[in-house]
Design a protein around this motif. Structure first.
Motif, mmCIF file in Angstrom:
data_model
loop_
_atom_site.group_PDB
_atom_site.id
_atom_site.type_symbol
_atom_site.label_atom_id
_atom_site.label_comp_id
_atom_site.label_asym_id
_atom_site.label_seq_id
_atom_site.Cartn_x
_atom_site.Cartn_y
_atom_site.Cartn_z
ATOM 1 N N VAL A 170 1.057 2.118 -54.999
ATOM 2 C CA VAL A 170 -0.183 2.569 -53.919
ATOM 3 C C VAL A 170 0.219 2.555 -52.605
ATOM 4 O O VAL A 170 0.412 3.534 -51.850
ATOM 5 N N HIS A 171 1.096 1.424 -52.262
ATOM 6 C CA HIS A 171 1.472 1.041 -51.172
ATOM 7 C C HIS A 171 2.411 2.373 -50.447
ATOM 8 O O HIS A 171 2.361 3.022 -49.562
ATOM 9 N N GLU A 172 3.369 2.717 -51.238
ATOM 10 C CA GLU A 172 4.367 3.789 -50.996
ATOM 11 C C GLU A 172 3.931 4.938 -50.892
ATOM 12 O O GLU A 172 4.062 6.063 -50.190
ATOM 13 N N CYS A 174 0.487 5.722 -50.185
ATOM 14 C CA CYS A 174 -0.235 5.893 -48.957
ATOM 15 C C CYS A 174 0.831 6.141 -47.694
ATOM 16 O O CYS A 174 0.114 6.857 -46.834
ATOM 17 N N HIS A 175 1.919 5.922 -47.806
ATOM 18 C CA HIS A 175 2.961 6.173 -46.764
ATOM 19 C C HIS A 175 3.044 7.854 -46.425
ATOM 20 O O HIS A 175 3.421 7.932 -45.754
ATOM 21 N N LEU A 176 2.527 8.256 -47.685
ATOM 22 C CA LEU A 176 2.666 9.977 -47.589
ATOM 23 C C LEU A 176 1.548 10.479 -46.890
ATOM 24 O O LEU A 176 1.678 11.652 -46.097
ATOM 25 N N ASN A 180 3.430 4.426 -41.405
ATOM 26 C CA ASN A 180 3.331 3.186 -40.578
ATOM 27 C C ASN A 180 2.529 2.187 -41.221
ATOM 28 O O ASN A 180 2.094 2.488 -42.514
ATOM 29 N N HIS A 181 2.237 1.167 -40.692
ATOM 30 C CA HIS A 181 1.339 0.011 -41.414
ATOM 31 C C HIS A 181 0.229 -0.088 -40.346
ATOM 32 O O HIS A 181 -0.124 -1.232 -40.003
ATOM 33 N N SER A 182 -0.257 0.856 -39.892
ATOM 34 C CA SER A 182 -1.713 0.994 -39.111
ATOM 35 C C SER A 182 -2.692 0.368 -39.878
ATOM 36 O O SER A 182 -2.893 0.322 -41.110
ATOM 37 N N ASP A 184 -5.571 2.337 -40.503
ATOM 38 C CA ASP A 184 -5.629 3.333 -41.319
ATOM 39 C C ASP A 184 -4.944 3.248 -42.595
ATOM 40 O O ASP A 184 -5.539 3.596 -43.489
ATOM 41 N N PHE A 185 -3.633 2.921 -42.442
ATOM 42 C CA PHE A 185 -2.800 2.845 -43.511
ATOM 43 C C PHE A 185 -3.274 1.787 -44.552
ATOM 44 O O PHE A 185 -3.591 2.221 -45.757
ATOM 45 N N TRP A 186 -3.541 0.434 -43.926
ATOM 46 C CA TRP A 186 -4.329 -0.379 -44.923
ATOM 47 C C TRP A 186 -5.569 -0.263 -45.516
ATOM 48 O O TRP A 186 -5.800 -0.467 -46.571
HETATM 49 ZN ZN LIG Z 1 5.211 0.171 -46.328
#
Ligand SMILES: [Zn+2]
Length: 214
Positions: A170-172, A174-176, A180-182, A184-186
């Motif tokens: 899911v982490h990778e 969501c990077h699509l 970044n690790h903003s 919004d990303f989390w």
């Molecule tokens: Zn990451």
């Protein structure tokens, strides 16, 4: 009286800091910090330090047999490991291998399809799909994603229990959406993996697996 050992590092810093890593306590203090203040400072934090030491000792013991090649983790299940077998095989509680070098081959042959299936299933849910998916070997990370939409996954995630594996995917994925690790990303990660905070913590205890069998 403090019942743990510690190393004091004095420097030109102004603040105080304590780290507990690999069962060692390191206290960072300013150059002229008195021993009396140091003892008081450690005393105030001794509950926290003891808790960290106990946690680290527990995780060290918990995976001792994996680190000593007596057992192996397969999708989170600890199985007995027998080396020197005539041929590679696996039963519900034992994995037999000719040599440890066959472990990656064995896992990829029998389990790597679950990475592809999970990526497809989770990608559909999240609404993204990688341009390409590669299973690789990384020394210090579980996966990566680049601006071309290529996701690389460490073959070692096959040691992990499915919820941990899913968090990594899911982490990778969501990077699509956010490379970044903003915040919004989390927020995106949390939407598809609500317990990600707990899983991230658990994953730290499993980091030794990225260095094992080398
Ligand atoms: Zn990451």
């Amino acid at each position: 009286m403090l019942d743990f050992e510690y190393t004091v590092m004095r420097s030109s810093r102004r603040s105080l800091g304590i780290t507990v890593r690999d069962g060692r306590v390191i206290v960072r203090v300013p150059m002229r910090f008195s021993n009396e203040s140091l003892c008081r400072f450690l005393g105030e934090h001794s509950d926290w330090i003891q808790k960290k030491l106990a946690e680290q000792e527990q995780s060290r013991q918990r995976f001792a047999s994996v680190k000593e090649y007596r057992t192996v983790l397969i999708c989170g299940t600890e199985k007995k490991l027998l080396l020197g077998a005539a041929k590679n095989s696996e039963s519900t509680d034992t994995v037999c291998l000719k040599e440890i070098a066959y472990l990656r081959k064995w896992l990829e042959k029998n389990y790597s399809s679950c990475i592809e299936e999970d990526v497809y299933r989770l990608g559909k849910k999240i609404g993204v799909m990688p341009e390409d998916l590669q299973v690789r070997d990384f020394k210090a990370k579980w996966g990566s994603c680049d601006s071309r939409g290529l996701i690389k996954i460490n073959w070692r995630i096959l040691f992990l229990r499915p919820p941990l594996r899913e968090y990594i995917l899911v982490h990778e994925l969501c990077h699509l959406k956010f490379l970044n690790h903003s915040a919004d990303f989390w927020a995106e990660v949390e939407q598809f993996c609500p317990s990600y905070r707990k899983l991230r913590k658990e994953l730290k205890d499993m980091a030794f697996l990225t260095e094992l069998y080398r």
